[in-house]
Scaffold this motif. Structure first.
Motif, short mmCIF file in Angstrom:
data_model
loop_
_atom_site.label_atom_id
_atom_site.label_comp_id
_atom_site.label_asym_id
_atom_site.label_seq_id
_atom_site.Cartn_x
_atom_site.Cartn_y
_atom_site.Cartn_z
N MET A 67 -11.88 23.97 8.12
CA MET A 67 -12.41 25.50 8.40
C MET A 67 -13.87 25.04 9.34
N ASP A 68 -14.56 24.68 8.42
CA ASP A 68 -15.92 24.60 8.79
C ASP A 68 -15.74 23.81 10.51
N ASP A 69 -15.07 22.75 11.00
CA ASP A 69 -14.79 23.08 12.32
C ASP A 69 -14.26 24.17 13.11
N ALA B 12 -21.48 41.17 18.30
CA ALA B 12 -20.82 41.97 17.79
C ALA B 12 -19.63 40.74 17.38
N LYS B 13 -19.63 39.97 17.77
CA LYS B 13 -18.38 39.09 17.94
C LYS B 13 -19.79 38.03 16.81
N GLN B 14 -20.84 37.62 17.17
CA GLN B 14 -21.97 37.19 15.97
C GLN B 14 -21.77 37.67 14.67
N ASP B 15 -22.12 38.82 14.92
CA ASP B 15 -22.02 39.14 13.47
C ASP B 15 -20.89 39.81 12.61
N HIS C 271 -19.27 33.72 5.76
CA HIS C 271 -19.36 34.42 4.30
C HIS C 271 -18.26 34.45 3.33
N VAL C 272 -17.30 35.74 3.76
CA VAL C 272 -16.41 35.63 3.07
C VAL C 272 -15.17 34.60 2.89
N ALA C 273 -14.68 33.99 3.48
CA ALA C 273 -14.70 32.76 3.76
C ALA C 273 -14.85 31.79 2.73
N GLY C 274 -15.85 31.43 2.82
CA GLY C 274 -16.79 30.58 2.31
C GLY C 274 -17.01 30.89 0.71
N ALA D 151 -9.68 36.38 5.93
CA ALA D 151 -11.17 35.98 6.45
C ALA D 151 -10.61 35.34 7.89
N GLU D 152 -9.76 33.85 7.25
CA GLU D 152 -9.08 32.96 7.75
C GLU D 152 -8.37 32.71 8.65
#
Length: 134
Positions: A1-3, A86-89, A96-99, A111-112
């Motif tokens: 997911m980090d990648d 907006a994309k950055q937000d 935050h949710v995925a992690g 979220a994923e």
């Protein structure tokens, strides 16, 4: 997911760098003034292309009709930067949710999935991985 998150962040950063270097008002669509579809001022040469003042090659985009020109104008740097904010937000929130360990499995999966959808916008990029497809 980090990648996947790093990939989306890198694309946002790339587009930000390109758009942020463009100053508003330094380019304009150049069309003849008798074109009723045109919402832009007449250019120096009155031809259908975008001109960039102080550029060695002022003719940067040949337009076939007003629809192409409108697309160019609506994707000006200020609009692109707004979209990138907006994309950055969204990316921050989804990261935050995925992690987060406090979310339930359904929220995490959603979220994923949304992160994969964000990345799919860049599926043309050489660093995009097929396993990221939604």
């Amino acid at each position: 997911m980090d990648d996947l998150i790093a990939f989306v962040q890198a694309r946002i950063d790339e587009f930000w760098q390109i758009a942020a270097t463009c100053e508003p008002g330094r380019w304009f669509p150049s069309r003849t003034s008798d074109d009723p579809k045109s919402f832009s001022r007449q250019g120096v040469y009155g031809h259908q292309y975008v001109e960039v003042p102080d550029c060695a090659q002022p003719r940067i985009a040949v337009t076939l009709d007003a629809a192409y020109e409108r697309h160019i104008v609506h994707n000006d740097p200020a609009h692109v930067l707004s979209d990138l904010v907006a994309k950055q937000d969204r990316l921050k929130y989804l990261t935050h949710v995925a992690g987060g360990s406090w979310v339930d499995a359904g929220e995490h999966a959603q979220a994923e999935h949304l992160l994969r959808l964000e990345a799919a916008a860049y599926d043309w990029h050489e660093d995009y991985r097929p396993e990221w497809r939604p």
